[in-house]
Design an enzyme around this catalytic site. Sequence first.
Site, PDB file in Angstrom:
ATOM      1  N   HIS A 188      -4.196  -4.585   0.713  1.00 35.06           N
ATOM      2  CA  HIS A 188      -3.700  -5.003   2.037  1.00 35.06           C
ATOM      3  C   HIS A 188      -3.947  -6.488   2.270  1.00 35.06           C
ATOM      4  O   HIS A 188      -4.874  -6.855   2.995  1.00 35.06           O
ATOM      5  CB  HIS A 188      -4.415  -4.205   3.146  1.00 35.06           C
ATOM      6  CG  HIS A 188      -3.892  -2.831   3.350  1.00 35.06           C
ATOM      7  ND1 HIS A 188      -2.731  -2.568   4.045  1.00 35.06           N
ATOM      8  CD2 HIS A 188      -4.365  -1.633   2.944  1.00 35.06           C
ATOM      9  CE1 HIS A 188      -2.513  -1.260   4.067  1.00 35.06           C
ATOM     10  NE2 HIS A 188      -3.487  -0.673   3.407  1.00 35.06           N
ATOM     11  N   CYS A 225       0.831  -1.216   0.000  1.00 34.78           N
ATOM     12  CA  CYS A 225       0.000   0.000   0.000  1.00 34.78           C
ATOM     13  C   CYS A 225       0.862   1.262   0.000  1.00 34.78           C
ATOM     14  O   CYS A 225       1.471   1.601  -0.998  1.00 34.78           O
ATOM     15  CB  CYS A 225      -0.993  -0.031   1.158  1.00 34.78           C
ATOM     16  SG  CYS A 225      -2.324   1.177   0.924  1.00 34.78           S
ATOM     17  N   GLU A 277      -2.485  -8.438   4.236  1.00 35.56           N
ATOM     18  CA  GLU A 277      -2.356  -8.787   5.663  1.00 35.56           C
ATOM     19  C   GLU A 277      -3.675  -8.640   6.414  1.00 35.56           C
ATOM     20  O   GLU A 277      -3.850  -9.260   7.464  1.00 35.56           O
ATOM     21  CB  GLU A 277      -1.245  -7.954   6.316  1.00 35.56           C
ATOM     22  CG  GLU A 277      -1.613  -6.527   6.702  1.00 35.56           C
ATOM     23  CD  GLU A 277      -1.647  -5.547   5.526  1.00 35.56           C
ATOM     24  OE1 GLU A 277      -1.501  -5.973   4.370  1.00 35.56           O
ATOM     25  OE2 GLU A 277      -1.841  -4.336   5.796  1.00 35.56           O
TER      26      GLU A 277
END
Length: 175
Positions: free
Chosen positions: A146, A43, A148
Amino acid sequence: MSPLLYGEEPHLKLESTNPLRDAFEMAVIEEAWKERKPILAVCRGMQIMAVAFGGDLYQDVSLYPDLAVQHVQVSSPETTAHSVSIEERSWMGNLYGTERQVNSYHHQAIKTLPKELKATAWAKDGLIEAFETTDSNRLAIGVQWHPELMINHDSGAQALFDAYVQTVKQWKAQH
Ligand SMILES: [Mn+2]
């Protein structure tokens, strides 16, 4: 990121920036590059990396009517927000094939990539959503989404990190 870093004045819609953080993160990227350390840029990290090598950003995607995909998603970050088209012959293409759905939490985005990086995935409005390095002596992957935040619900998100670790292992053995 502050647009001053790529030679633009701040637009009225620019949100809060932090020049100290920008400078620190650009220094980290530059040092990692110098030391030929593998980089996975997520990002903001992807945007920092593009600017560190001379690229530039859209200060706020809402300023551009043609950028019509929702990149600041209002649904939960664990859920996908938009699709991306992926270059088949790329690291990301090897992992996911040519289509993928991703989450999206960015009001800025890469406008121009430096020569060290090439785009490997795009949103349907054309925004760059992933890159890899063009330098065969280095390893760098960037994603605008993202992964994660999705690993609890999306095995493909964890697979990205697993594949990256495997790639680093192989790359380290050769360099
Ligand atoms: Mn997006």
